[in-house]
Design an enzyme around this catalytic site. Sequence first.
Site, PDB file in Angstrom:
ATOM      1  N   CYS A 275      21.699  15.713  -1.809  1.00  0.00           N
ATOM      2  CA  CYS A 275      21.690  14.640  -0.805  1.00  0.00           C
ATOM      3  C   CYS A 275      21.222  13.285  -1.349  1.00  0.00           C
ATOM      4  O   CYS A 275      21.809  12.250  -1.046  1.00  0.00           O
ATOM      5  CB  CYS A 275      20.773  15.005   0.361  1.00  0.00           C
ATOM      6  SG  CYS A 275      20.608  16.749   0.680  1.00  0.00           S
ATOM      7  N   ARG A 304      17.078  26.336  -7.334  1.00  0.00           N
ATOM      8  CA  ARG A 304      15.956  26.615  -6.440  1.00  0.00           C
ATOM      9  C   ARG A 304      15.262  27.883  -6.887  1.00  0.00           C
ATOM     10  O   ARG A 304      15.923  28.835  -7.304  1.00  0.00           O
ATOM     11  CB  ARG A 304      16.440  26.788  -4.994  1.00  0.00           C
ATOM     12  CG  ARG A 304      17.046  25.508  -4.451  1.00  0.00           C
ATOM     13  CD  ARG A 304      17.504  25.671  -3.023  1.00  0.00           C
ATOM     14  NE  ARG A 304      18.378  24.559  -2.667  1.00  0.00           N
ATOM     15  CZ  ARG A 304      19.118  24.524  -1.578  1.00  0.00           C
ATOM     16  NH1 ARG A 304      19.112  25.547  -0.739  1.00  0.00           N
ATOM     17  NH2 ARG A 304      19.885  23.472  -1.332  1.00  0.00           N
ATOM     18  N   GLN A 322      26.881  24.054  -4.895  1.00  0.00           N
ATOM     19  CA  GLN A 322      27.234  23.903  -3.481  1.00  0.00           C
ATOM     20  C   GLN A 322      28.515  23.091  -3.375  1.00  0.00           C
ATOM     21  O   GLN A 322      28.730  22.165  -4.145  1.00  0.00           O
ATOM     22  CB  GLN A 322      26.141  23.116  -2.755  1.00  0.00           C
ATOM     23  CG  GLN A 322      24.840  23.859  -2.594  1.00  0.00           C
ATOM     24  CD  GLN A 322      23.853  23.025  -1.797  1.00  0.00           C
ATOM     25  OE1 GLN A 322      23.583  21.871  -2.151  1.00  0.00           O
ATOM     26  NE2 GLN A 322      23.316  23.592  -0.739  1.00  0.00           N
ATOM     27  N   ASP A 324      29.332  20.623  -1.545  1.00  0.00           N
ATOM     28  CA  ASP A 324      28.523  19.777  -0.687  1.00  0.00           C
ATOM     29  C   ASP A 324      29.265  18.514  -0.268  1.00  0.00           C
ATOM     30  O   ASP A 324      30.167  18.064  -0.971  1.00  0.00           O
ATOM     31  CB  ASP A 324      27.282  19.373  -1.506  1.00  0.00           C
ATOM     32  CG  ASP A 324      26.065  19.180  -0.642  1.00  0.00           C
ATOM     33  OD1 ASP A 324      26.185  19.261   0.587  1.00  0.00           O
ATOM     34  OD2 ASP A 324      24.985  18.943  -1.210  1.00  0.00           O
ATOM     35  N   HIS A 326      28.254  14.689   2.115  1.00  0.00           N
ATOM     36  CA  HIS A 326      27.425  13.948   3.063  1.00  0.00           C
ATOM     37  C   HIS A 326      28.282  12.891   3.724  1.00  0.00           C
ATOM     38  O   HIS A 326      29.016  12.178   3.045  1.00  0.00           O
ATOM     39  CB  HIS A 326      26.222  13.346   2.353  1.00  0.00           C
ATOM     40  CG  HIS A 326      25.303  14.405   1.830  1.00  0.00           C
ATOM     41  ND1 HIS A 326      25.383  14.873   0.544  1.00  0.00           N
ATOM     42  CD2 HIS A 326      24.353  15.136   2.459  1.00  0.00           C
ATOM     43  CE1 HIS A 326      24.492  15.845   0.392  1.00  0.00           C
ATOM     44  NE2 HIS A 326      23.853  16.035   1.531  1.00  0.00           N
ATOM     45  N   LYS A 406      22.150  21.966  13.987  1.00  0.00           N
ATOM     46  CA  LYS A 406      23.212  22.347  13.043  1.00  0.00           C
ATOM     47  C   LYS A 406      24.139  23.387  13.637  1.00  0.00           C
ATOM     48  O   LYS A 406      23.804  24.064  14.607  1.00  0.00           O
ATOM     49  CB  LYS A 406      22.604  22.883  11.743  1.00  0.00           C
ATOM     50  CG  LYS A 406      21.765  24.126  11.950  1.00  0.00           C
ATOM     51  CD  LYS A 406      21.372  24.759  10.615  1.00  0.00           C
ATOM     52  CE  LYS A 406      20.541  26.002  10.856  1.00  0.00           C
ATOM     53  NZ  LYS A 406      20.352  26.826   9.691  1.00  0.00           N
ATOM     54  N   HIS A 452      25.020  16.580   6.673  1.00  0.00           N
ATOM     55  CA  HIS A 452      25.156  17.417   5.471  1.00  0.00           C
ATOM     56  C   HIS A 452      26.122  18.530   5.856  1.00  0.00           C
ATOM     57  O   HIS A 452      25.991  19.090   6.944  1.00  0.00           O
ATOM     58  CB  HIS A 452      23.860  18.136   5.083  1.00  0.00           C
ATOM     59  CG  HIS A 452      22.648  17.287   5.009  1.00  0.00           C
ATOM     60  ND1 HIS A 452      22.094  16.919   3.806  1.00  0.00           N
ATOM     61  CD2 HIS A 452      21.851  16.763   5.965  1.00  0.00           C
ATOM     62  CE1 HIS A 452      21.000  16.209   4.036  1.00  0.00           C
ATOM     63  NE2 HIS A 452      20.832  16.100   5.338  1.00  0.00           N
TER      64      HIS A 452
HETATM   65 ZN   LIG Z   1      22.471  17.415   1.879  1.00  0.00          ZN
END
Ligand SMILES: [Zn+2]
Length: 577
Positions: A275, A304, A322, A324, A326, A406, A452
């Site tokens: 992010c 992680r 990911q 991902d 945004h 979410k 996200h």
């Molecule tokens: Zn994010």
Amino acid sequence: MVTDKTADGKMETMRHSAAHVMAEAVQSIFPDGRFGIGPAIEDGFYYDFDLPRSLTPDDLPVIEKKMSEIIAADSPFIQKEVTREEAKRLFASQPYKLELIGEIPDEKVSTYQQGAFVDLCRGPHVNSTGVIKAFKLVSIAGAYWRGDEHYPMLQRIYGVAFDTKEALDEHLKRLDEAARRDHRKLGKELDLFSIHEEAGPGLVHWHPKGAVIRRVIEDFWKDEHVKRGYDIVYTPHIAKVGLWQTSGHWDFYHDYLYSPMDVEGQEYIVKPMNCLGHILMYKTKLRSYRELPLRYAELGTVYRYERSGVLHGLARVRGFTQDDAHIFCRFDQLEEEVIRVLELTRFMIDTFGFTNYKVLLSTRPEKYAGALEVWEEATETLHKALARSGITYEIDPGEGVFYGPKIDTKIEDALGRAWQGPTVQVDFNLPQRFNVTYIGEDGQEHVVAMVHRTVLGSMERFLALLIEHYGGAFPVWLAPVQVKVIPVADRHLDYARKLEAELKSGRVRVEVDDRSERMNLKIRQAQLDKIPYMLVVGDKEVADNSVSIRRRSGEQVAAQPFDSFLETISADIASKV
Ligand SMILES: [Zn+2]
Ligand SMILES: [Zn+2]
């Protein structure tokens, strides 16, 4: 404790009682054994033991036999309340039980006895051992006492128990099927990936065949994102600690972060999420409302910390990529943007061949960032987006993240198991903390709405899901090798090579099995490798430029001209089947 009279509660009571019966059986074999705990779990039960020797799978039938005797004896489960002091005497040779007794606040301690076995337990239990109808011991595992690696490692036996023999058999069949499809097993057999103790647990190495699947998915993913107005970006793998302090990750997710590394006296960490890089890019310019929405997409690899005990093949790892993105938009654009994400999510799920999934809307938890009315408005926006998308969903009250509501999608695989899938999260926290704004039509500065989202989750977990869903027999468009050409004899090799070249120029992934082995053995190998098409070529095929087709299922298709096969497979690949 109140007995739960529901069907689930009864089943749980029966399963927990089976754990006591197993403990009695183990005690009769290992009189000096020490006992941990033995709860009911989904489909069955387990019990943790500290025994003088390691158990092997050969022990299980012996313990099962003892259990059957105990069940046949139909001994009653008798509850007895004793004082704490009596309990200490009763369990004097059981250090784990003594530890538990020390933590019970009440003066009276509840015990249950059946046959020769007494356990520290609040119950409830079934009336007698004969109530247990159908059980099986399925596996042995190591488990730390209290799930903590600072305590001794105990031996855990897992069992399953059902109220009928039929239900048990059905379940055992499903377990077999799950074991056959296990992505860790298939990953090795199909040469897709490996994880190395020398490199570190939870870190995935993608072999050429696994990498092909990943590349095909990534190319497809990128194309579909570009079509839908996303910009593909790349951000670094490490960043200064200060950035994560500003974001709040340093405090909120500290347990998941790896220790900082020193770079010229500055502390950096390897990124746990993508992010912040996207926020920094957004903030390189003063943004006008006309530029919004901005959609930054990245196949971003993050790291992680997960305890080694919870790591599981590709499904739970320490480093993962990911899919991902945004989205930075105005609040009045939020609904439309969420609808677009939901459309993309559904498109992806369909394309990869999943038919069942469950959608959950998670609402405001007790502790939250941002103003109450903003939360309510955003939650309402998610409701509307779901309704307008025609998606049936359930509400998961209070399960939103602290920074916003979410929508999660749980994907069901071929065995009906739910996997964590796509997620869309609204964030009120980061835009405030980083002052992520735009200049509105009114000439004033406004904080953006930030979303996200992932549509696959991570490449690692998604591949685990795909492997298990398809049992390794990937659809043609994803199969690492789509065609195996099998010459009947060495004199057919030239023709096989010619087909290989033509398939390759048609962008088909092909291999020739040029070993001097018997044809049947080559066919068998290609089937084991789960290759969708085998082209068997001999004298007849060479003479009329044709191919004999076999599918991995064993089905034989009538011989056909090579050109028409090329058309068929190209159409398969293009339509993603
Ligand atoms: Zn994010
Ligand atoms: Zn019990």
